[in-house]
Write a protein that holds these residues in place. Structure first.
Motif, PDB file in Angstrom:
ATOM      1  N   ALA A 177      -0.949  10.428  -1.073  1.00 29.15           N
ATOM      2  CA  ALA A 177      -0.450  10.754   0.273  1.00 29.15           C
ATOM      3  C   ALA A 177      -1.268  10.050   1.349  1.00 29.15           C
ATOM      4  CB  ALA A 177      -0.469  12.264   0.489  1.00 29.15           C
ATOM      5  N   LEU A 178      -2.585  10.063   1.222  1.00 27.66           N
ATOM      6  CA  LEU A 178      -3.439   9.406   2.220  1.00 27.66           C
ATOM      7  C   LEU A 178      -3.243   7.894   2.221  1.00 27.66           C
ATOM      8  CD1 LEU A 178      -6.745  11.468   1.889  1.00 27.66           C
ATOM      9  CD2 LEU A 178      -5.052  11.557   3.741  1.00 27.66           C
ATOM     10  N   THR A 179      -2.994   7.321   1.052  1.00 29.32           N
ATOM     11  CA  THR A 179      -2.738   5.878   0.975  1.00 29.32           C
ATOM     12  C   THR A 179      -1.427   5.525   1.662  1.00 29.32           C
ATOM     13  OG1 THR A 179      -4.012   5.708  -1.073  1.00 29.32           O
ATOM     14  CG2 THR A 179      -2.476   3.912  -0.599  1.00 29.32           C
ATOM     15  N   VAL A 180      -0.399   6.344   1.459  1.00 24.82           N
ATOM     16  CA  VAL A 180       0.876   6.118   2.156  1.00 24.82           C
ATOM     17  C   VAL A 180       0.658   6.186   3.664  1.00 24.82           C
ATOM     18  CG1 VAL A 180       3.156   7.109   2.630  1.00 24.82           C
ATOM     19  CG2 VAL A 180       2.373   6.865   0.274  1.00 24.82           C
ATOM     20  N   LEU A 181      -0.083   7.203   4.115  1.00 24.35           N
ATOM     21  CA  LEU A 181      -0.352   7.342   5.558  1.00 24.35           C
ATOM     22  C   LEU A 181      -1.145   6.153   6.098  1.00 24.35           C
ATOM     23  CD1 LEU A 181      -1.196  11.152   5.810  1.00 24.35           C
ATOM     24  CD2 LEU A 181       0.855   9.979   6.649  1.00 24.35           C
ATOM     25  N   ALA A 182      -2.177   5.733   5.378  1.00 19.51           N
ATOM     26  CA  ALA A 182      -2.994   4.602   5.841  1.00 19.51           C
ATOM     27  C   ALA A 182      -2.170   3.318   5.874  1.00 19.51           C
ATOM     28  CB  ALA A 182      -4.219   4.426   4.939  1.00 19.51           C
ATOM     29  N   GLY A 183      -1.370   3.089   4.851  1.00 18.33           N
ATOM     30  CA  GLY A 183      -0.525   1.892   4.822  1.00 18.33           C
ATOM     31  C   GLY A 183       0.508   1.901   5.930  1.00 18.33           C
TER      32      GLY A 183
ATOM     33  N   LEU B 244       3.468   5.661  -5.662  1.00 16.59           N
ATOM     34  CA  LEU B 244       3.324   5.691  -7.120  1.00 16.59           C
ATOM     35  C   LEU B 244       2.185   6.611  -7.547  1.00 16.59           C
ATOM     36  CD1 LEU B 244       3.891   1.930  -8.047  1.00 16.59           C
ATOM     37  CD2 LEU B 244       5.422   3.871  -8.502  1.00 16.59           C
ATOM     38  N   ALA B 245       1.069   6.555  -6.832  1.00 13.36           N
ATOM     39  CA  ALA B 245      -0.054   7.454  -7.150  1.00 13.36           C
ATOM     40  C   ALA B 245       0.366   8.902  -6.950  1.00 13.36           C
ATOM     41  CB  ALA B 245      -1.266   7.109  -6.283  1.00 13.36           C
ATOM     42  N   PHE B 246       1.135   9.171  -5.900  1.00 13.80           N
ATOM     43  CA  PHE B 246       1.567  10.534  -5.604  1.00 13.80           C
ATOM     44  C   PHE B 246       2.477  11.095  -6.693  1.00 13.80           C
ATOM     45  CE2 PHE B 246       4.204  13.792  -3.655  1.00 13.80           C
ATOM     46  CZ  PHE B 246       3.244  14.590  -3.048  1.00 13.80           C
ATOM     47  N   ILE B 247       3.410  10.295  -7.182  1.00 15.62           N
ATOM     48  CA  ILE B 247       4.352  10.802  -8.193  1.00 15.62           C
ATOM     49  C   ILE B 247       3.815  10.685  -9.621  1.00 15.62           C
ATOM     50  CG2 ILE B 247       6.348  10.338  -6.729  1.00 15.62           C
ATOM     51  CD1 ILE B 247       6.985   7.945  -8.608  1.00 15.62           C
ATOM     52  N   SER B 248       2.715   9.987  -9.804  1.00 16.45           N
ATOM     53  CA  SER B 248       2.216   9.735 -11.157  1.00 16.45           C
ATOM     54  C   SER B 248       1.906  10.995 -11.972  1.00 16.45           C
ATOM     55  CB  SER B 248       1.013   8.788 -11.126  1.00 16.45           C
ATOM     56  OG  SER B 248      -0.090   9.374 -10.499  1.00 16.45           O
ATOM     57  N   PRO B 249       1.408  12.101 -11.395  1.00 13.97           N
ATOM     58  CA  PRO B 249       1.183  13.273 -12.246  1.00 13.97           C
ATOM     59  C   PRO B 249       2.461  13.798 -12.893  1.00 13.97           C
ATOM     60  CG  PRO B 249      -0.060  13.490 -10.215  1.00 13.97           C
ATOM     61  CD  PRO B 249       0.853  12.304 -10.052  1.00 13.97           C
TER      62      PRO B 249
ATOM     63  N   TRP C  41      -4.344  16.740  -8.551  1.00 14.25           N
ATOM     64  CA  TRP C  41      -4.605  16.887  -7.110  1.00 14.25           C
ATOM     65  C   TRP C  41      -5.223  15.623  -6.515  1.00 14.25           C
ATOM     66  CZ3 TRP C  41      -2.579  19.875  -3.655  1.00 14.25           C
ATOM     67  CH2 TRP C  41      -1.985  21.061  -4.048  1.00 14.25           C
ATOM     68  N   THR C  42      -6.087  14.965  -7.264  1.00 18.28           N
ATOM     69  CA  THR C  42      -6.658  13.707  -6.776  1.00 18.28           C
ATOM     70  C   THR C  42      -5.559  12.678  -6.567  1.00 18.28           C
ATOM     71  OG1 THR C  42      -8.762  14.156  -7.876  1.00 18.28           O
ATOM     72  CG2 THR C  42      -8.314  11.861  -7.287  1.00 18.28           C
ATOM     73  N   SER C  43      -4.651  12.572  -7.523  1.00 19.05           N
ATOM     74  CA  SER C  43      -3.540  11.615  -7.391  1.00 19.05           C
ATOM     75  C   SER C  43      -2.637  11.963  -6.216  1.00 19.05           C
ATOM     76  CB  SER C  43      -2.725  11.584  -8.686  1.00 19.05           C
ATOM     77  OG  SER C  43      -3.502  11.076  -9.744  1.00 19.05           O
ATOM     78  N   TRP C  44      -2.337  13.249  -6.059  1.00 22.43           N
ATOM     79  CA  TRP C  44      -1.473  13.658  -4.944  1.00 22.43           C
ATOM     80  C   TRP C  44      -2.126  13.383  -3.598  1.00 22.43           C
ATOM     81  CZ3 TRP C  44      -0.730  18.783  -7.950  1.00 22.43           C
ATOM     82  CH2 TRP C  44       0.284  18.622  -8.908  1.00 22.43           C
ATOM     83  N   ILE C  45      -3.395  13.755  -3.458  1.00 21.83           N
ATOM     84  CA  ILE C  45      -4.091  13.593  -2.171  1.00 21.83           C
ATOM     85  C   ILE C  45      -4.317  12.116  -1.861  1.00 21.83           C
ATOM     86  CG2 ILE C  45      -6.268  14.018  -0.957  1.00 21.83           C
ATOM     87  CD1 ILE C  45      -6.302  16.783  -2.463  1.00 21.83           C
ATOM     88  N   VAL C  46      -4.862  11.374  -2.832  1.00 24.81           N
ATOM     89  CA  VAL C  46      -5.107   9.945  -2.600  1.00 24.81           C
ATOM     90  C   VAL C  46      -3.790   9.219  -2.369  1.00 24.81           C
ATOM     91  CG1 VAL C  46      -5.918   7.800  -3.676  1.00 24.81           C
ATOM     92  CG2 VAL C  46      -7.325   9.864  -3.790  1.00 24.81           C
TER      93      VAL C  46
ATOM     94  N   GLN D 228       0.834  -1.210   0.000  1.00 31.61           N
ATOM     95  CA  GLN D 228       0.000   0.000   0.000  1.00 31.61           C
ATOM     96  C   GLN D 228       0.865   1.255   0.000  1.00 31.61           C
ATOM     97  OE1 GLN D 228      -2.908   0.661  -0.711  1.00 31.61           O
ATOM     98  NE2 GLN D 228      -4.171  -1.055  -0.162  1.00 31.61           N
ATOM     99  N   VAL D 229       1.914   1.243   0.795  1.00 27.89           N
ATOM    100  CA  VAL D 229       2.813   2.403   0.856  1.00 27.89           C
ATOM    101  C   VAL D 229       3.438   2.647  -0.519  1.00 27.89           C
ATOM    102  CG1 VAL D 229       4.933   3.310   1.887  1.00 27.89           C
ATOM    103  CG2 VAL D 229       3.250   2.141   3.332  1.00 27.89           C
ATOM    104  N   VAL D 230       3.880   1.578  -1.174  1.00 31.65           N
ATOM    105  CA  VAL D 230       4.470   1.707  -2.513  1.00 31.65           C
ATOM    106  C   VAL D 230       3.437   2.205  -3.519  1.00 31.65           C
ATOM    107  CG1 VAL D 230       5.503   0.413  -4.429  1.00 31.65           C
ATOM    108  CG2 VAL D 230       6.246  -0.028  -2.082  1.00 31.65           C
ATOM    109  N   LEU D 231       2.240   1.627  -3.506  1.00 27.26           N
ATOM    110  CA  LEU D 231       1.193   2.057  -4.435  1.00 27.26           C
ATOM    111  C   LEU D 231       0.802   3.514  -4.189  1.00 27.26           C
ATOM    112  CD1 LEU D 231      -1.048  -1.136  -4.464  1.00 27.26           C
ATOM    113  CD2 LEU D 231       0.359  -0.271  -6.353  1.00 27.26           C
ATOM    114  N   GLY D 232       0.728   3.908  -2.924  1.00 30.71           N
ATOM    115  CA  GLY D 232       0.425   5.303  -2.607  1.00 30.71           C
ATOM    116  C   GLY D 232       1.499   6.246  -3.120  1.00 30.71           C
TER     117      GLY D 232
END
Length: 122
Positions: free
Chosen positions: A99-105, A74-79, A92-97, A68-72
């Motif tokens: 970051a939140l995915t990294v935090l949740a993981g 990847l989502a953050f840097i994808s833009p 912004w959706t990619s950055w926010i989701v 989850q941390v890795v996927l988060g």
């Protein structure tokens, strides 16, 4: 008394990951994207949600939280990597989701480790 976090389908961190993944995967429906942004968001969102579901079903599986941390991330840097920073909503959706995915993981890692040790008897 048994640890509630060891029971399948009960951990809020994992439910958050499922919701975050679903939001990322479905957001191209209601916002402007290009082809790269759309497929990046759909694929990463689906993987985040799927991994969250696996973590919910198997609470002692610690690899899922690390993934989850890795996927988060990847989502953050994808833009930047997929060059859709000019699409404000998608970026912004990619950055926010992300970051939140990294935090949740990261928040779920200690819980998963504890459950893993309990299940293994260590």
């Amino acid at each position: 008394m048994a640890d509630v976090s060891a029971r399948p389908w009960t951990r809020p961190h994992d439910w958050a990951e499922v919701v975050l993944g679903a939001v990322l995967a479905l957001s191209p429906i209601w916002m402007d994207t290009d082809n790269a942004a759309m497929w990046t968001m759909i694929v990463l969102g689906a993987l985040i949600a799927l991994d969250g579901l696996v973590s919910l079903a198997m609470p002692g599986l610690i690899y899922g939280e690390g993934l989850q941390v890795v996927l988060g991330a990847l989502a953050f840097i994808s833009p930047w990597v997929m060059t859709y920073t000019e699409l404000d909503g998608a970026a912004w959706t990619s950055w926010i989701v992300g970051a939140l995915t990294v935090l949740a993981g990261a928040a779920a890692l200690p819980v998963a480790n504890s459950v893993h040790r309990t299940v293994r008897g260590h």
